[in-house]
Every structure is written in C-alpha cells, then in structure tokens.
Design an enzyme around this catalytic site. Structure first.
Site, mmCIF file in Angstrom:
data_model
loop_
_atom_site.group_PDB
_atom_site.id
_atom_site.type_symbol
_atom_site.label_atom_id
_atom_site.label_comp_id
_atom_site.label_asym_id
_atom_site.label_seq_id
_atom_site.Cartn_x
_atom_site.Cartn_y
_atom_site.Cartn_z
ATOM 1 N N LEU A 33 0.690 -1.213 0.046
ATOM 2 C CA LEU A 33 0.068 0.026 -0.039
ATOM 3 C C LEU A 33 0.887 1.290 0.019
ATOM 4 O O LEU A 33 1.761 1.234 0.760
ATOM 5 C CB LEU A 33 -0.861 0.170 1.251
ATOM 6 N N GLY A 36 -1.605 6.434 -2.903
ATOM 7 C CA GLY A 36 -2.858 6.331 -3.609
ATOM 8 C C GLY A 36 -3.795 5.393 -2.982
ATOM 9 O O GLY A 36 -5.025 5.990 -3.145
ATOM 10 N N HIS A 37 -3.424 4.309 -2.396
ATOM 11 C CA HIS A 37 -4.365 3.445 -1.920
ATOM 12 C C HIS A 37 -4.804 4.241 -0.707
ATOM 13 O O HIS A 37 -6.203 4.134 -0.427
ATOM 14 C CB HIS A 37 -3.681 2.125 -1.456
ATOM 15 N N GLN A 148 -8.935 6.263 -10.141
ATOM 16 C CA GLN A 148 -9.046 6.800 -11.648
ATOM 17 C C GLN A 148 -7.754 6.344 -12.354
ATOM 18 O O GLN A 148 -7.776 5.987 -13.641
ATOM 19 C CB GLN A 148 -9.316 8.088 -11.798
ATOM 20 N N ASP A 150 -6.389 3.624 -12.537
ATOM 21 C CA ASP A 150 -6.610 2.254 -13.680
ATOM 22 C C ASP A 150 -8.297 2.530 -14.117
ATOM 23 O O ASP A 150 -9.195 2.137 -13.765
ATOM 24 C CB ASP A 150 -6.885 1.131 -12.611
ATOM 25 N N MET A 184 1.290 7.492 -8.289
ATOM 26 C CA MET A 184 1.897 6.367 -7.506
ATOM 27 C C MET A 184 1.276 4.846 -7.869
ATOM 28 O O MET A 184 0.211 5.058 -8.476
ATOM 29 C CB MET A 184 1.233 6.479 -5.861
ATOM 30 N N ARG A 187 4.003 -0.732 -8.496
ATOM 31 C CA ARG A 187 5.134 -1.269 -9.747
ATOM 32 C C ARG A 187 6.314 -0.140 -9.725
ATOM 33 O O ARG A 187 7.259 -0.509 -10.433
ATOM 34 C CB ARG A 187 4.319 -1.460 -10.786
HETATM 35 P P1 AMP Z 1 -3.944 -2.219 -6.846
HETATM 36 O O1 AMP Z 1 -3.385 -2.506 -5.486
HETATM 37 O O2 AMP Z 1 -2.825 -1.658 -7.803
HETATM 38 O O3 AMP Z 1 -4.730 -3.153 -7.460
HETATM 39 O O4 AMP Z 1 -4.946 -0.827 -6.464
HETATM 40 C C1 AMP Z 1 -5.846 -1.168 -5.718
HETATM 41 C C2 AMP Z 1 -6.789 0.209 -5.994
HETATM 42 O O5 AMP Z 1 -6.119 1.535 -5.728
HETATM 43 C C3 AMP Z 1 -7.181 0.162 -7.585
HETATM 44 O O6 AMP Z 1 -8.785 0.919 -7.564
HETATM 45 C C4 AMP Z 1 -6.363 1.525 -7.968
HETATM 46 O O7 AMP Z 1 -7.017 1.889 -9.145
HETATM 47 C C5 AMP Z 1 -6.108 2.244 -6.817
HETATM 48 N N1 AMP Z 1 -4.887 2.934 -7.209
HETATM 49 C C6 AMP Z 1 -3.712 2.580 -7.291
HETATM 50 N N2 AMP Z 1 -2.796 3.547 -7.509
HETATM 51 C C7 AMP Z 1 -3.532 4.763 -7.249
HETATM 52 C C8 AMP Z 1 -3.355 6.140 -7.425
HETATM 53 N N3 AMP Z 1 -1.880 6.620 -7.704
HETATM 54 N N4 AMP Z 1 -4.044 7.014 -7.174
HETATM 55 C C9 AMP Z 1 -5.326 6.767 -6.818
HETATM 56 N N5 AMP Z 1 -5.911 5.294 -6.742
HETATM 57 C C10 AMP Z 1 -4.843 4.176 -7.028
#
Ligand code: AMP
Length: 280
Positions: A33, A36-37, A148, A150, A184, A187
């Site tokens: 995390l 962003g999360h 947003q 993704d 953010m 990766r």
């Molecule tokens: P992930 O762990 O990458 O699957 O992301 C989980 C959630 O967090 C997804 O809805 C992503 O779109 C959101 N997310 C990831 N990075 C960001 C970011 N930089 N800004 C806003 N939301 C994010």
C-alpha cells in the site's frame, strides 16, 4: 483490526454487519500500500460505518509473462497502515481459498476490454471482473472504491455493476501523484533511480496533450504525435499505446470532443506503467 482469510467467514461477518444496519465501504487492493491506496481507504473510512480492505494478488488477471511471481508485497507494513487508518477488517485470502482447482466461471467484460490495456493484456480484465464479482459477493459492500489511475478497470467494474445488477455503489477516486507528477503505483519500485526520473515524462506528456486539446487542437493524431515525440526524446521507446478516447466506450476518437480521455501505457525497464487524464 480483524484479519480474515476464509471467504465464508468474511461473508458471514458482512451479513452480520448488514443485519445490524451498518453500511459497508470496501476497497479491493493487491497490497504494498502507498499513498494512492491510502487516500481511497481514508475516504471509504469517512463515508461508511464499516471499512473492509482486501489484499489479494489475483493470479487470473496476470498474463504468462507478467509479474505475478515478483509482485511486491509487505503485509506487515500494510497491516500497520490499515490499523492506523481505523480499518475494521482486512480480507486477505490465499489463491487456493479463492479459486478451486476446477474453477470454471468467469465474468467476460466484452467490448470495454478490447481497447487500451485490454489489447496488450489479453484476459486481464476478465480476471479483474471475475475477482471483483467474487469480492463483492464475499464482502457485500454498500460502496466500493476504485482509483482513476486504473481508468479502464474502474469503468469496466462500473459497467459490470450496472449490467449484472450488483447492489453496490461504485466510487471512482482521483489519481494520487508524486511531487513530479508520476502516478503512485506499487510497480514504481521496479524502477531504478534513472528510470524513475524518466518516468515523470508520462504525466508531462499527458499534460501537454491536455493543453493542446484545451487550446483547440481537433486532430487526435497531432496530439498523439506530439506526446509520442515527448516520450521518445526522453528515452521512453517501448510504448504500448497513446490513446485519445471516448471516456464511456474507450474507443479512439477521430475528432476531438469533450469529455475526453487521454491514456497511455509504456514500459520503462522492468515496469509497465499506465496513466491517464480525463478532460471534462
Ligand atoms: P492495486 O493494488 O494496484 O490493484 O490498486 C488498488 C486500487 O487502488 C485500485 O482501485 C487502483 O486504481 C487504486 N490506485 C492505485 N494507485 C493509485 C493512485 N496513484 N491514485 C489513486 N488510486 C490508485
């Protein structure tokens, strides 16, 4: 914070929350995390009486040559962050608890998965839609929160909820960026120091594209060419796509009109990075 591994146990707990009149906010993640999360999780915390976050690296959304085996993780750090935000439940299942060996049912997102990242990651959004459908059935959220960043994923989930009559409100939250504009992402840890510097070009290219649109450019190819030149001249040569698209259908537009989505995906070193800007 309660930590639950078994889908059935999570489902029973959610049922009891609903029975006692609570509304449930849910944020699905793959962990590691970052801010962003956390911004999404804080918002879900504010807007709901119960907050459930899931951490699950979903194997069926990764392609054969993608980074499933090396996806970053720090479960101890994640637990600490979630506890400090006041998360009620962390749902953290294993793959075998989520998918039986003979698992055979999938959610097919259709047309929306044929554009943007879908063209370069066959089966990815089918994997995403399937796991989110399962997670919705397990956690029974009132509101589910997505980023947003993704964009295609968020739109596909919104459409899935609409067309398959899930009783969930999908909330899409703004992209959180580093000070130099880089979105953010878990990766980003794959980037070396030098690659990390180059990666800031993505947001600058998107902003330049936006500026061209706002100052009246009507030819999407001119915008794409300009953005591509920017990426190339900053040493980013492995470009999956630069797309100027309709934000609803995700199809490339032939003439610029608003609202408009500018989205891109590139490879820098070992990382595949995506970003987008929505022009209302
Ligand atoms: P992930 O762990 O990458 O699957 O992301 C989980 C959630 O967090 C997804 O809805 C992503 O779109 C959101 N997310 C990831 N990075 C960001 C970011 N930089 N800004 C806003 N939301 C994010």
């Amino acid at each position: 914070m309660e930590i639950i591994k078994h889908p059935k146990e999570m489902q029973d707990l959610s049922k009891s929350f609903i029975k006692s009149g609570k509304d449930i906010g849910f944020v699905p993640t793959m962990g590691f995390l970052h801010e962003g999360h956390l911004s999404i999780i804080r918002r879900a915390r504010r807007e709901n009486s119960v907050l459930i976050v899931s951490i699950f690296v979903n194997p069926i959304q990764f392609g054969e040559h993608e980074d499933l085996d090396r996806y970053p993780s720090d479960i101890e750090g994640d637990i600490e962050k979630l506890s400090s935000i006041g998360c009620d439940v962390l749902f953290h299942p294993t793959s075998s608890l989520m998918y039986d060996k003979r698992h055979s049912f999938y959610v097919d997102p259709g047309q929306l998965s044929e554009h943007l990242c879908g063209r370069y990651r066959p089966g990815h959004f089918r994997g995403v839609a399937t796991v989110v459908a399962k997670l919705f059935n397990i956690t029974k959220p009132t509101r589910a929160y997505f980023g947003q960043k993704d964009y295609q994923q968020a739109i596909i989930i919104r459409k899935m909820v609409e067309e398959l009559n899930f009783d969930v409100n999908v909330v899409i939250c703004p992209t959180v960026r580093e000070p130099d504009g880089l979105a953010m992402s878990s990766r980003n840890v794959y980037l070396s120091e030098e690659e990390r510097k180059r990666a800031s070009t993505l947001y600058r290219a998107l902003k330049s594209g936006e500026e061209m649109v706002l100052s009246g450019q009507s030819d999407p190819n001119k915008v794409k060419e300009y953005m591509e030149d920017m990426l190339l001249s900053n040493g980013i040569s492995k470009i999956d796509y630069i797309s100027i698209a309709d934000p609803e259908t995700l199809e490339d537009v032939v003439e610029i009109k608003r609202p408009l989505l500018i989205a891109l995906a590139v490879h820098i070193g070992r990382a595949r990075l995506i970003d987008n800007i929505l022009i209302e």
